[in-house]
Motif scaffolding. Structure first.
Motif: not given
Length: 143
Positions: A19-39
């Motif tokens: 997935p492209k960097k910055g997409s929601y799919e990429w963020k699900k793989e690379h961000l922590t759960p608390e960062q993902l909750a804010r996204t």
């Protein structure tokens, strides 16, 4: 070439696209759960079709309730001398064609002279219209 390579590799089953960097799919793989909750997932919010800016989509005007008068008809109504000259030029051309087809050389020559006069009238009306518009133009921003 990238599209053809991707299609070929996907058809062969030999390539998995990241997935492209910055997409929601990429963020699900690379961000922590608390960062993902804010996204937020903006998939429904943003489509692949870009929005049309207001100044292009609504005839460059602020009124969006109806179509503004723009283009050829607006310009024609502001300088009717040009339209009359174009009509006279067309009539002279058609008369010249008719005289030529009938074999009337004198009549064709006369219509050619009328065409030149009508074109002179058209150009004169065009220049006069531009001159009058330039002399009476007031910019709303500089009032």
């Amino acid at each position: 070439m990238g599209i053809f390579r991707t299609v070929l590799m996907n058809a062969a089953g030999a390539h998995h696209e990241e997935p492209k960097k910055g997409s929601y799919e990429w963020k699900k793989e690379h961000l922590t759960p608390e960062q993902l909750a804010r996204t937020s997932d903006n998939k429904e919010k943003y489509s692949g079709i870009p929005a049309i800016p207001v100044d292009i989509g609504y005839n460059s005007g602020m009124n969006v309730g109806g179509a503004k008068k723009t283009g050829v008809m607006s310009n024609a109504s502001s300088n009717p001398g040009v339209i009359i000259g174009m009509g006279l030029t067309t009539a002279a051309l058609l008369g010249m064609f008719k005289s030529s087809f009938l074999g009337d050389k004198v009549g064709a020559q006369k219509m050619m002279q009328y065409r030149i006069m009508a074109q002179f009238f058209t150009v004169t009306a065009l220049v006069a219209g531009v001159t009058i518009f330039g002399a009476t133009y007031e910019d709303d921003e500089h009032k």
